[in-house]
Design an enzyme around this catalytic site. Structure first.
Site, PDB file in Angstrom:
ATOM      1  N   SER A  91       0.796  -1.221   0.000  1.00  0.00           N
ATOM      2  CA  SER A  91       0.000   0.000   0.000  1.00  0.00           C
ATOM      3  C   SER A  91       0.830   1.274   0.000  1.00  0.00           C
ATOM      4  CB  SER A  91      -0.968  -0.009   1.180  1.00  0.00           C
ATOM      5  OG  SER A  91      -0.289  -0.286   2.384  1.00  0.00           O
TER       6      SER A  91
ATOM      7  N   HIS B 208      -5.331  -3.649  -2.270  1.00  0.00           N
ATOM      8  CA  HIS B 208      -5.111  -2.693  -3.362  1.00  0.00           C
ATOM      9  C   HIS B 208      -5.128  -3.361  -4.724  1.00  0.00           C
ATOM     10  CE1 HIS B 208      -4.507   1.117  -1.350  1.00  0.00           C
ATOM     11  NE2 HIS B 208      -3.902   0.462  -0.389  1.00  0.00           N
TER      12      HIS B 208
ATOM     13  N   LYS C 252     -12.080   0.001  -1.170  1.00  0.00           N
ATOM     14  CA  LYS C 252     -11.230   0.770  -2.073  1.00  0.00           C
ATOM     15  C   LYS C 252     -11.876   0.783  -3.460  1.00  0.00           C
ATOM     16  CE  LYS C 252      -7.348   0.495   0.949  1.00  0.00           C
ATOM     17  NZ  LYS C 252      -6.471  -0.413   1.658  1.00  0.00           N
TER      18      LYS C 252
HETATM   19  C1  LIG Z   1      -6.549  -0.556   3.171  1.00  0.00           C
HETATM   20  C2  LIG Z   1      -5.903  -1.853   3.439  1.00  0.00           C
HETATM   21  C3  LIG Z   1      -6.505  -2.778   4.301  1.00  0.00           C
HETATM   22  C4  LIG Z   1      -7.736  -2.445   5.075  1.00  0.00           C
HETATM   23  O1  LIG Z   1      -8.871  -2.402   4.271  1.00  0.00           O
HETATM   24  P1  LIG Z   1     -10.167  -1.613   4.817  1.00  0.00           P
HETATM   25  O2  LIG Z   1     -11.267  -2.217   4.056  1.00  0.00           O
HETATM   26  O3  LIG Z   1      -9.920  -0.162   4.528  1.00  0.00           O
HETATM   27  O4  LIG Z   1     -10.235  -1.872   6.279  1.00  0.00           O
HETATM   28  C5  LIG Z   1      -5.908  -4.010   4.444  1.00  0.00           C
HETATM   29  N1  LIG Z   1      -4.770  -4.325   3.820  1.00  0.00           N
HETATM   30  C6  LIG Z   1      -4.153  -3.447   2.990  1.00  0.00           C
HETATM   31  C7  LIG Z   1      -2.893  -3.854   2.291  1.00  0.00           C
HETATM   32  C8  LIG Z   1      -4.698  -2.189   2.801  1.00  0.00           C
HETATM   33  O5  LIG Z   1      -4.081  -1.321   1.994  1.00  0.00           O
END
Ligand SMILES: *Cc1c(COP(=O)(O)O)cnc(C)c1O
Length: 394
Positions: A183, A211, A242
């Site tokens: 991320s 992602h 996302k």
């Molecule tokens: C954003 C993210 C999460 C968490 O996801 P949410 O649905 O926002 O809680 C988990 N793992 C990674 C690698 C992320 O970038």
């Protein structure tokens, strides 16, 4: 009046202010769009994870409204008591078919999906082998599981194998776990190599595709599809927060593994399920992924355009291979200053420092989306160039 017993928190905050690391929350006053208004400023938004623009897609919006009208605003209970609605099951079925796996379960967020799953499936006699840049939700899940944690250097397959070899004779379950797309770096996990290692050493293979969901693979099916590793990754986590545009996380695995999570994953057992509107939006999003592949195409076209622009200007964009492109500046105070300069000039790119990234690797992070226009991205590059020169970053 400050309470004496909380004074140390004020002291900590003052320390952050002194170090120029104190950050105010930016307030979004419009919808989450490529050009949006934050704190009264209209800016080109390079900070959202709304990769495909689905947060405002008419179909998702309509389904959310219909579901609210039909089923109300809340589910009223945790999944294991009275909070499993038809629409929750329909979403899980949809995800399982989309990902071509036996079964899927949805959690309140990607964070709880990761943390809840790792904690549930491992215990203190087990061993986790984890990439050093894995997401905080994985790290928390590992800690909560009380398993032994072995961290290997980022994407280093040889180091990973060395760990697996060292522990080969030890009893206990072994879990090899990685982000699909990292991320903060925007690079992709070496999944074919990791899968081969997991198979060779009998480890459970788990991937966090937060992602990559809606971004990589056919119609956004994720890294397993991207690398054509179907059937060889034991547990796939994805997010619905996302690219999918709403909120939630999902876990894909065998039917029995998913049913085990019903019984042991603490966020599933002890925290209320999604409102019907959220499940309905997510269901619609998976339809859109199949119906509108051009969204993912324009995401990648924009990514290529923007990344090439940043490189041409001489910015250090690290190892990125995806729509996440960091601009690495080193010092955290400089990263935050860069971000503030950009914001004043009309570009929102968040500054990120320790502890989100290692010390000395501070950066601003840019994320382009399918819905940015070329004009917006070209203007953003001009603004980045001016601010970068002013601060002597380029
Ligand atoms: C954003 C993210 C999460 C968490 O996801 P949410 O649905 O926002 O809680 C988990 N793992 C990674 C690698 C992320 O970038």
């Amino acid at each position: 009046m400050p309470k004496a017993q909380l004074q140390y928190l004020t002291d900590e905050l003052n320390h952050l202010r002194h170090e120029k690391l104190y950050q105010r929350l930016r307030i979004l006053e419009t919808e989450q769009l490529p050009v949006a208004k934050f704190d009264g400023h209209k800016v080109i938004n390079l900070s959202s994870n709304n990769y495909l623009g689905l947060t405002t897609h008419p179909k998702l919006r309509q389904r959310a409204i219909e579901a609210t009208e039909r089923f109300g605003v809340g589910s009223g209970a945790v999944r294991t008591i009275a909070g499993t609605m038809t629409i929750h099951m329909a979403l899980e079925e949809k995800i399982a078919r989309f990902k071509n796996v036996e079964a899927a379960v949805v959690f309140q967020s990607g964070f709880t999906a990761n943390a809840g799953t790792v904690q549930a499936i491992l215990g203190k006699d087990d061993i986790i082998i984890s990439d050093e840049l894995n997401h905080a939700s994985i790290i928390d899940g590992c800690r909560l599981s009380r398993a032994e944690i072995k961290v290997f250097p980022h994407k280093d397959l040889d180091a990973c194998e060395k760990v697996l070899k060292e522990i080969a004779a030890r009893p206990g379950h072994k879990l090899l776990i990685t982000d699909g797309v990292f991320s903060m770096e925007g690079d992709i996990a070496p999944l074919p190599g990791l899968v081969a290692l997991a198979e060779r050493y009998g480890a459970i293979m788990m991937i966090d595709d937060a992602h990559s969901s809606g971004v990589l693979g056919k119609n956004g099916r994720g890294t397993v599809d991207h690398f054509n590793l179907h059937g060889r990754v034991d547990i796939q986590v994805g997010t619905l927060s996302k690219a999918v545009g709403a909120l939630g996380g999902y876990v894909c695995s065998t039917r029995d593994a998913i049913e085990f999570l019903y019984h042991r994953a603490r966020p599933f057992l002890f925290s209320t399920s999604h409102p019907p509107s959220v499940a309905a939006s997510c269901l619609a999003a998976f339809e859109v992924l199949d119906e509108e592949p051009q969204l993912i195409q324009s995401l990648w076209d924009n990514t290529k355009f923007f990344k090439e622009g940043l490189k041409r200007l001489g910015f250090n964009t690290g190892m990125s291979e995806t729509p996440i492109t960091p601009v690495i500046v080193g010092d955290a105070a400089l990263a935050h200053q860069f971000s503030r300069e950009l914001f004043e000039a009309g570009v929102f790119a968040q500054g990120i420092g320790f502890p989100t990234v290692p010390k000395g690797k501070a950066r601003i992070r840019t994320i382009v989306t399918a819905t940015h226009t070329r004009e917006e991205l070209a203007l953003a590059l001009e603004i980045l160039e001016a601010a970068g020169k002013k601060l002597k970053i380029i």
